[in-house]
Scaffold this active site. Structure first.
Site, PDB file in Angstrom:
ATOM      1  N   LYS A 192       0.878  -1.176   0.000  1.00  0.00           N
ATOM      2  CA  LYS A 192       0.000   0.000   0.000  1.00  0.00           C
ATOM      3  C   LYS A 192       0.909   1.218   0.000  1.00  0.00           C
ATOM      4  O   LYS A 192       1.424   1.627   1.028  1.00  0.00           O
ATOM      5  CB  LYS A 192      -0.886  -0.016   1.260  1.00  0.00           C
ATOM      6  CG  LYS A 192      -2.218   0.720   1.138  1.00  0.00           C
ATOM      7  CD  LYS A 192      -2.109   2.188   0.785  1.00  0.00           C
ATOM      8  CE  LYS A 192      -2.039   3.098   1.982  1.00  0.00           C
ATOM      9  NZ  LYS A 192      -1.805   4.503   1.601  1.00  0.00           N
ATOM     10  N   GLU A 268       8.515   1.022  11.521  1.00  0.00           N
ATOM     11  CA  GLU A 268       9.633   1.959  11.341  1.00  0.00           C
ATOM     12  C   GLU A 268       9.021   3.342  11.369  1.00  0.00           C
ATOM     13  O   GLU A 268       8.400   3.758  10.389  1.00  0.00           O
ATOM     14  CB  GLU A 268      10.286   1.760   9.967  1.00  0.00           C
ATOM     15  CG  GLU A 268      10.951   0.441   9.754  1.00  0.00           C
ATOM     16  CD  GLU A 268      12.377   0.423  10.243  1.00  0.00           C
ATOM     17  OE1 GLU A 268      12.808   1.398  10.900  1.00  0.00           O
ATOM     18  OE2 GLU A 268      13.049  -0.576   9.982  1.00  0.00           O
ATOM     19  N   CYS A 303      13.383  10.225   7.634  1.00  0.00           N
ATOM     20  CA  CYS A 303      13.050   9.816   9.009  1.00  0.00           C
ATOM     21  C   CYS A 303      14.227  10.013   9.949  1.00  0.00           C
ATOM     22  O   CYS A 303      14.044  10.337  11.116  1.00  0.00           O
ATOM     23  CB  CYS A 303      12.597   8.366   9.022  1.00  0.00           C
ATOM     24  SG  CYS A 303      13.743   7.297   8.147  1.00  0.00           S
TER      25      CYS A 303
END
Ligand code: NAP
Ligand code: MG
Length: 501
Positions: A192, A268, A303
């Protein structure tokens, strides 16, 4: 390779690019069952590139059915590892041979510079899938030391159907960190992609088929998180969700699993990486240059972006001057221009969010030293923000605690390494950290004390596929990359054989 193409070449290729914009279920491209489609926008211009199938629960049900049926048939799940290896290598080769097209799709879809998508995202994605393919026929199971009365076989078995829900900042690369080990282990996968960046995941589905990955093993359901993502999270026949994204949504997946079938969840999530520069750093200019790239690379939408520069008082001004000098060379520009080093922010919402944080920083009393505004470029509908640097940040401020996910650096002064450790750890996150010092003892002490999944010493954002990546604390759990990633996609089974006689 697009790296060798000129701006004009790239523009002309982009203008004739064909967009695959459907879901990929059971080996074919299909529209969403509802017939709905959503706008896929180019953040460099604000204009619609194409409309993409908007999958929801019904499409997810179809994809899970296809994935389960493929798994049960065993054409992939029970295929000899050496055969899976060959097909994954071919898949990786096909990604490489389509790298210009894929790099263009990535850049048009999410605004990152073409120099990065062509030199980083696409080759590393292919490399990741190839690495897991190469690894999988070299991993042995175990026999436990039980004694002569029994043989205890400890086998790794694939889980079944794994859903990979991924973000938009490195669309194909974050997906590949899941696809490689999930498929190598023999599972079926449903990807997705983020609504902002579905195009590369959709495109490579066809390449997976071409590589000989059987139908139903690789599926893609573009759509929104609250519908398609949630349907995967709550599905009773999905065995695991492997997620990369925000901590907020990561927590939703834990809830979905608890309220459905207790599927395995690995997360994550975000970060607020402390980049600690101590006065005895071996090379202050190198540290400052890395600090600038560490926050401005990929528009700060990383991130593990080094969003908190934690620096000893005595060298702070020198380091900050150099960070700003480098930052000035990274002004945003058209992502399709091979000379551009900083591109567009992924969408208007994210741009406004970042600008909101910049305002919050000013209000809370941090000193804005550079940038701070939206930039208008030739593409005047695009979403661009200047490299932004705050000084005199207190670690309790919002800009030091919350993940901004944009090109905004918070500089925090400390008096020594102990204070740097304390401030560095004072966040809900623990994804990554860095320390710059020439003292090996200090380096080990700081690296050991920082609660983070990776700590860089005298460098920033280094690594490769062989080394695990993932977080402590609310940065999540489970690791991408390295052989450890396979743990997330396999179950251990003990087969205990009584030895009679
Ligand atoms: P996000 O909003 O958490 O979205 C991630 C994925 O989850 C998207 O596919 C999203 O779909 C889906 N989603 C959103 N709401 C959902 C819901 N209610 N239920 C189920 N699924 C849902 O993150 P993002 O904005 O795409 O990416 C930025 C975040 O990713 C940052 O926090 C960043 O730190 C993190 N990140 C972490 C890593 C890492 O390795 N630790 C790497 C890259 C990024 P939609 O597209 O519809 O939102
Ligand atoms: Mg887009």
């Amino acid at each position: 390779m697009s790296a060798a193409l000129s701006f004009d070449d790239l523009k002309s290729r982009a203008s004739t690019l064909r967009f695959h914009n459907k879901a990929f279920i059971g080996g074919t491209y299909v529209d969403a069952a509802s017939g709905k489609a959503f706008d896929c926008v180019n953040p460099a211009t604000g204009r619609v590139l194409t409309k993409v199938a908007e999958c929801d629960k019904e499409d997810v049900n179809r994809a899970v059915k296809a994935a389960r049926s493929a798994f049960d048939k065993g054409h992939w799940s029970r295929m000899a590892p050496a055969q899976r290896k060959k097909r994954l290598q071919k898949f990786a080769d096909l990604i490489d041979s389509h790298s210009t097209e894929l790099a263009l799709l990535e850049t048009l879809d999410m605004g990152k510079p073409i120099r990065d998508s062509s030199k980083i995202d696409i080759p590393l994605s292919a490399g990741c899938i190839r690495w897991y393919g190469e690894a999988i026929d070299k991993i042995y199971d175990e026999i436990a030391p039980t004694g002569a009365e029994a043989v205890s076989l400890i086998r790794r078995e694939p889980l079944g159907v794994v859903a990979a829900v991924v973000p938009w900042n490195f669309p194909l690369l974050m997906a590949s960190w899941k696809i490689g080990p999930v498929l190598a282990a023999g599972n079926s996968i449903i990807v997705k992609p983020a609504e902002q960046s579905p195009l590369t995941a959709i495109r490579i589905a066809e390449l997976a088929m071409e590589a000989g990955i059987p139908e139903g093993v690789f599926n893609v359901v573009p759509g929104f998180g609250e519908t398609a993502g949630q349907a995967l999270g709550r599905h009773m026949d999905v065995d695991a969700v492997t997620f990369t994204g925000s901590a907020e949504v990561g927590k939703f997946f834990l809830r979905y699993a608890g309220e459905s079938n207790m599927k395995r969840v690995s997360l994550e999530c975000g970060g607020k990486t402390p980049n600690i520069v101590l006065a005895d750093a071996p090379d202050l200019d190198a540290a400052a240059t890395a600090a600038a790239w560490g926050i401005f690379f990929n528009q700060g939408e990383v991130c593990n972006a080094g969003s908190r520069l934690i620096v000893e008082d005595s060298i702070k001004d020198r380091v900050l001057d150099k960070v700003m000098e480098v930052g000035k060379t990274l002004q945003p520009g058209d992502p399709l221009d091979p000379g551009t080093k900083m591109g567009a922010i992924v969408d208007q919402t994210q741009m406004e969010r970042i600008l909101g944080y910049i305002e919050a920083g000013k209000k809370e009393g941090a000193k804005l030293r550079m940038g701070g505004s939206r930039v208008r470029t030739a593409n005047d509908g695009g979403f661009y923000i200047e490299p932004t640097v705050f000084d005199q940040v207190d670690n309790r401020m919002k800009i030091a605690q919350e993940e901004i996910f944009g090109p905004v650096l918070s500089t925090i002064s400390v008096k020594d390494a102990d204070e740097a450790i304390r401030v560095g750890n004072d966040t809900i996150y623990g994804l990554a950290a860095a320390v710059w010092t020439r003292d090996i003892n200090k380096a080990f002490k700081v690296a050991g004390a920082l609660r983070a999944g990776v700590v860089w010493v005298n460098c920033f954002d280094h690594g490769d596929i062989s080394s695990p990546f993932g977080g402590f604390k609310q940065s999540g759990f489970g690791r991408d990359k390295s052989l450890h990633a396979l743990d997330k996609y396999t179950e251990l089974k003990t087969i205990w054989i009584h030895v009679g006689g």
